[in-house]
Design an enzyme around this catalytic site. Structure first.
Site, PDB file in Angstrom:
ATOM      1  N   LYS A 169       1.137  -0.676 -28.124  1.00 52.36           N
ATOM      2  CA  LYS A 169       0.321  -0.032 -27.085  1.00 52.36           C
ATOM      3  C   LYS A 169       0.891   1.346 -26.762  1.00 52.36           C
ATOM      4  O   LYS A 169       0.171   2.330 -26.706  1.00 52.36           O
ATOM      5  CB  LYS A 169       0.271  -0.926 -25.843  1.00 52.36           C
ATOM      6  CG  LYS A 169      -0.533  -0.328 -24.713  1.00 52.36           C
ATOM      7  CD  LYS A 169      -0.682  -1.282 -23.544  1.00 52.36           C
ATOM      8  CE  LYS A 169      -1.283  -0.530 -22.362  1.00 52.36           C
ATOM      9  NZ  LYS A 169      -1.480  -1.366 -21.186  1.00 52.36           N
ATOM     10  N   GLU A 192      11.992  -1.644 -30.729  1.00 47.01           N
ATOM     11  CA  GLU A 192      11.975  -2.582 -31.855  1.00 47.01           C
ATOM     12  C   GLU A 192      10.924  -2.156 -32.887  1.00 47.01           C
ATOM     13  O   GLU A 192      11.187  -2.087 -34.089  1.00 47.01           O
ATOM     14  CB  GLU A 192      11.637  -4.004 -31.377  1.00 47.01           C
ATOM     15  CG  GLU A 192      12.715  -4.684 -30.550  1.00 47.01           C
ATOM     16  CD  GLU A 192      12.544  -4.460 -29.059  1.00 47.01           C
ATOM     17  OE1 GLU A 192      11.907  -3.447 -28.660  1.00 47.01           O
ATOM     18  OE2 GLU A 192      13.039  -5.302 -28.286  1.00 47.01           O
ATOM     19  N   GLY A 214      -0.842  -5.219 -22.516  1.00 48.58           N
ATOM     20  CA  GLY A 214      -0.311  -5.602 -23.829  1.00 48.58           C
ATOM     21  C   GLY A 214      -0.561  -7.072 -24.144  1.00 48.58           C
ATOM     22  O   GLY A 214      -0.984  -7.425 -25.244  1.00 48.58           O
ATOM     23  N   ARG A 215      -0.314  -7.941 -23.163  1.00 48.43           N
ATOM     24  CA  ARG A 215      -0.466  -9.385 -23.421  1.00 48.43           C
ATOM     25  C   ARG A 215      -1.925  -9.839 -23.371  1.00 48.43           C
ATOM     26  O   ARG A 215      -2.196 -11.026 -23.511  1.00 48.43           O
ATOM     27  CB  ARG A 215       0.405 -10.182 -22.448  1.00 48.43           C
ATOM     28  CG  ARG A 215       0.224  -9.850 -20.984  1.00 48.43           C
ATOM     29  CD  ARG A 215       1.345 -10.447 -20.143  1.00 48.43           C
ATOM     30  NE  ARG A 215       1.289 -10.026 -18.747  1.00 48.43           N
ATOM     31  CZ  ARG A 215       1.837  -8.924 -18.266  1.00 48.43           C
ATOM     32  NH1 ARG A 215       2.493  -8.100 -19.069  1.00 48.43           N
ATOM     33  NH2 ARG A 215       1.752  -8.626 -16.980  1.00 48.43           N
ATOM     34  N   GLU A 226       5.261 -13.444 -18.211  1.00 45.77           N
ATOM     35  CA  GLU A 226       5.336 -11.992 -17.982  1.00 45.77           C
ATOM     36  C   GLU A 226       4.333 -11.588 -16.899  1.00 45.77           C
ATOM     37  O   GLU A 226       4.568 -10.667 -16.133  1.00 45.77           O
ATOM     38  CB  GLU A 226       5.079 -11.220 -19.290  1.00 45.77           C
ATOM     39  CG  GLU A 226       5.577  -9.784 -19.237  1.00 45.77           C
ATOM     40  CD  GLU A 226       5.490  -9.041 -20.573  1.00 45.77           C
ATOM     41  OE1 GLU A 226       4.376  -8.660 -20.965  1.00 45.77           O
ATOM     42  OE2 GLU A 226       6.528  -8.822 -21.211  1.00 45.77           O
ATOM     43  N   HIS A 240       8.954 -36.356 -31.212  1.00 47.60           N
ATOM     44  CA  HIS A 240      10.222 -36.778 -31.813  1.00 47.60           C
ATOM     45  C   HIS A 240      11.352 -35.847 -31.421  1.00 47.60           C
ATOM     46  O   HIS A 240      12.405 -35.829 -32.063  1.00 47.60           O
ATOM     47  CB  HIS A 240      10.064 -36.847 -33.335  1.00 47.60           C
ATOM     48  CG  HIS A 240       9.049 -37.864 -33.733  1.00 47.60           C
ATOM     49  ND1 HIS A 240       9.365 -39.189 -33.930  1.00 47.60           N
ATOM     50  CD2 HIS A 240       7.703 -37.764 -33.893  1.00 47.60           C
ATOM     51  CE1 HIS A 240       8.263 -39.851 -34.234  1.00 47.60           C
ATOM     52  NE2 HIS A 240       7.239 -39.016 -34.207  1.00 47.60           N
ATOM     53  N   LYS A 275      16.245  -2.915 -21.290  1.00 44.77           N
ATOM     54  CA  LYS A 275      15.993  -1.867 -22.285  1.00 44.77           C
ATOM     55  C   LYS A 275      16.921  -0.678 -22.052  1.00 44.77           C
ATOM     56  O   LYS A 275      17.503  -0.127 -22.982  1.00 44.77           O
ATOM     57  CB  LYS A 275      14.542  -1.376 -22.194  1.00 44.77           C
ATOM     58  CG  LYS A 275      13.496  -2.355 -22.662  1.00 44.77           C
ATOM     59  CD  LYS A 275      12.106  -1.708 -22.605  1.00 44.77           C
ATOM     60  CE  LYS A 275      11.006  -2.702 -22.875  1.00 44.77           C
ATOM     61  NZ  LYS A 275       9.663  -2.166 -22.686  1.00 44.77           N
TER      62      LYS A 275
HETATM   63  O1  F6P Z   1       8.697  -5.119 -23.058  1.00 44.06           O
HETATM   64  C1  F6P Z   1       7.565  -5.800 -22.705  1.00 44.06           C
HETATM   65  C2  F6P Z   1       6.347  -5.170 -23.304  1.00 44.06           C
HETATM   66  O2  F6P Z   1       6.024  -4.011 -22.626  1.00 44.06           O
HETATM   67  C3  F6P Z   1       5.166  -6.132 -23.310  1.00 44.06           C
HETATM   68  O3  F6P Z   1       4.478  -6.140 -22.131  1.00 44.06           O
HETATM   69  C4  F6P Z   1       4.376  -5.627 -24.479  1.00 44.06           C
HETATM   70  O4  F6P Z   1       3.445  -6.555 -24.923  1.00 44.06           O
HETATM   71  C5  F6P Z   1       5.486  -5.358 -25.462  1.00 44.06           C
HETATM   72  O5  F6P Z   1       6.532  -4.846 -24.673  1.00 44.06           O
HETATM   73  C6  F6P Z   1       5.157  -4.409 -26.560  1.00 44.06           C
HETATM   74  O6  F6P Z   1       4.770  -3.163 -26.084  1.00 44.06           O
HETATM   75  P1  F6P Z   1       4.033  -2.127 -27.010  1.00 44.06           P
HETATM   76  O7  F6P Z   1       2.764  -2.739 -27.473  1.00 44.06           O
HETATM   77  O8  F6P Z   1       3.824  -0.916 -26.161  1.00 44.06           O
HETATM   78  O9  F6P Z   1       4.934  -1.827 -28.185  1.00 44.06           O
END
Ligand code: F6P
Length: 522
Positions: A209, A215, A266-267, A352, A383, A492
């Site tokens: 987003k 990452e 995002g979610r 979240e 199980h 972060k």
């Molecule tokens: O760190 C949490 C978050 O902001 C989530 O809410 C989001 O889904 C995820 O990181 C990834 O964010 P992006 O889509 O901006 O890379």
């Protein structure tokens, strides 16, 4: 709007719980009330729910509905559908539902006046044009036989939704393409994925987003470096970006981009361009069916009376369990192997969204919010951790999701699977009181039972929308902002500092524990 703990219903629920409900026995209730199953069954679009094994009765139901009304649930719901900036901390609208509406905004059947139809119309037009481009691109990729591997690089909402959906809908997926999801910054994940790939047959989708997530950016850079090092040349053909930050994607060197907007959390983004891997897997028609199933659930949530509104009933049940019974977690057991990433997806969606400790005004809450959500598909979970659900010291409400008709022809397997789902719910309820000591099961352990006729793009869309709205309901009652996530920021920032310290060895100012671990890990 009063905060939930300042309403009359809250106080009445408290005293009803203390005087009566804490001693409720679902076995007796099922025995004595012949209407109980009918009253606590709820059909919603594509999803049926039997809530009758839960610790609720007519009085608690009525009080919970009163609580919802006192908290202005309907007005809050309509504000979301209409595009009001209900994400107050970030001053944003919350309109993932707009991504799947079947009609133009001025025809919505949402109670109350649309807040700004002109703005909603403009959004709606943009949604449709990006979706058309995205689906055309998906079709092109589907037809491109040279592309055999699609690698989605994203994390959180840019990973969990599409990953879960591609798995869930594998029966409807195109053959001849493999889908990979790389989320973790842990290089093992990317290295392992790249090991078997060739640049000329791989398409990388960089899903973010913000296009700033460390990452995703790290994985994207390494993927690009790999692509070039392996002799790849045509980055325009082999990389696409799904983002609200199209400029950053272009700066990164990606020319094929599909955008979305800050009013899609995002979610909540699998319905947007973030859903591209889903569209490649199941095609434009399948993707639109998924949207349509979700829109059916939206319409149910927007218009069914609260008493017959499944997301409302579930969200209120969550409040009842969390705040009055004190249950700290909820287990989700999909009895369908293809739904195996659903619990992970729900963890982000629910925890979240509702893992908040202050109300909308920033004042600390005196009551609990999001439970821990966890789970595994049945029968595997049976199980592993079901022992604790049956005989542990804590009561953990369980949610079964069963699919009536399978997509395979191994009939005995399916009968066994469904029999197990039913038997587990039955065992949790009835217990085993004639045995003592280690063999005693207390029973009266609450569970809900969801039934889908088949797992299709439509029913899957409806199921996910059901969960989204349920989380909305409990968040609205709790008076929190379910749409920000500041709790992820501190870690972060500290990771950046520690990354530098790992290189330099500088432990000054660190607590003794972190300093010692830093030294050990260098
Ligand atoms: O760190 C949490 C978050 O902001 C989530 O809410 C989001 O889904 C995820 O990181 C990834 O964010 P992006 O889509 O901006 O890379």
């Amino acid at each position: 709007m009063p905060r939930c703990d300042h309403t009359a219903a809250w106080a009445q629920l408290r005293s009803y719980y203390e005087q009566k409900a804490q001693h409720f026995d679902a076995r007796d209730a099922l025995r004595t009330d012949s209407q109980r199953v009918a009253k606590l069954s709820q059909a919603a679009p594509h999803v049926f729910a039997d809530l009758s094994k839960n610790h609720i009765d007519d009085s608690s139901q009525a009080l919970l509905m009163q609580l919802a009304r006192e908290c202005g649930l309907q007005a809050q719901r309509d504000a979301m559908f209409n595009g009001a900036p209900i994400n107050l901390t970030e001053k944003r609208a919350v309109q993932h539902t707009l991504l799947r509406q079947k009609q133009a905004p001025d025809q919505w059947n949402v109670a109350g006046e649309a807040i700004d139809n002109v703005a909603n119309h403009a959004k709606w037009d943009e949604v449709r044009s990006v979706r058309a481009a995205m689906l055309a691109y998906a079709q092109q990729v589907r037809e491109d036989r040279q592309i055999t591997d699609v690698v989605n690089i994203g994390i959180g909402g840019s990973d969990l939704g599409p990953q879960m959906a591609v798995l869930a809908l594998q029966e409807f997926a195109t053959t001849g393409k493999r889908f990979h999801f790389v989320s973790n910054v842990d290089g093992h994940e990317l290295a392992h994925t790249l090991k078997d790939l060739k640049p000329e047959s791989t398409l990388f989708l960089i899903a973010s987003k913000t296009f700033t997530t460390i990452e995703t950016m790290t994985n994207a850079r390494s993927a690009k470096a790999w692509f070039l090092a392996q002799g790849g040349t045509d980055t325009a053909r082999h990389f696409a970006a799904l983002t609200t930050n199209v400029t950053a994607a272009k700066d990164f060197g990606i020319s094929t981009t599909f955008g979305f907007w800050d009013w899609v959390g995002g979610r909540y983004s699998l319905w947007s361009a973030i859903g591209l891997p889903i569209a490649i897997a199941i095609g434009a028609q399948g993707f639109e069916q998924m949207l349509s199933g979700a829109a059916d659930m939206d319409a149910h949530f927007a218009s069914a009376p609260l008493e017959q509104n499944l997301p409302v009933r579930l969200g209120l049940l969550d409040v009842w369990y969390r705040n009055f019974h004190g249950y700290g977690s909820r287990c989700v057991a999909p009895y369908h192997a293809a739904l195996r990433r659903l619990p992970a997806y729900l963890q982000q969606l629910e925890m979240e969204s509702n893992g908040k400790r202050v109300d909308k005004d920033g004042a600390a809450l005196g009551y609990a919010t999001s439970p821990v959500v966890w789970g595994e598909p049945g029968t595997n979970g049976q199980h592993a951790f079901f022992q604790m659900l049956h005989q542990g010291t804590e009561v953990i409400p369980l949610e079964f999701i069963a699919v009536k008709t399978p997509s395979h022809s191994l009939t005995p397997h399916h009968a066994l699977l469904l029999a197990n789902a039913l038997a587990q719910a039955q065992a949790l309820l009835q217990g085993q009181s004639d045995a003592g000591g280690h063999k005693h099961f207390p029973g009266n352990r609450p569970s809900s039972f969801f039934v889908l006729e088949r797992l299709t793009p439509e029913s899957f869309g409806a199921l996910i929308a059901l969960y989204e709205h349920r989380v909305f309901v409990s968040g609205a009652v709790w008076g929190i902002n379910s749409f920000d996530q500041f709790g992820v920021e501190l870690g972060k920032v500290l990771a950046k500092d520690i990354e530098a310290r790992l290189a330099s060895g500088d432990a000054q100012g660190l607590d003794a524990s972190t300093a010692a671990l830093l030294a050990r890990l260098r």
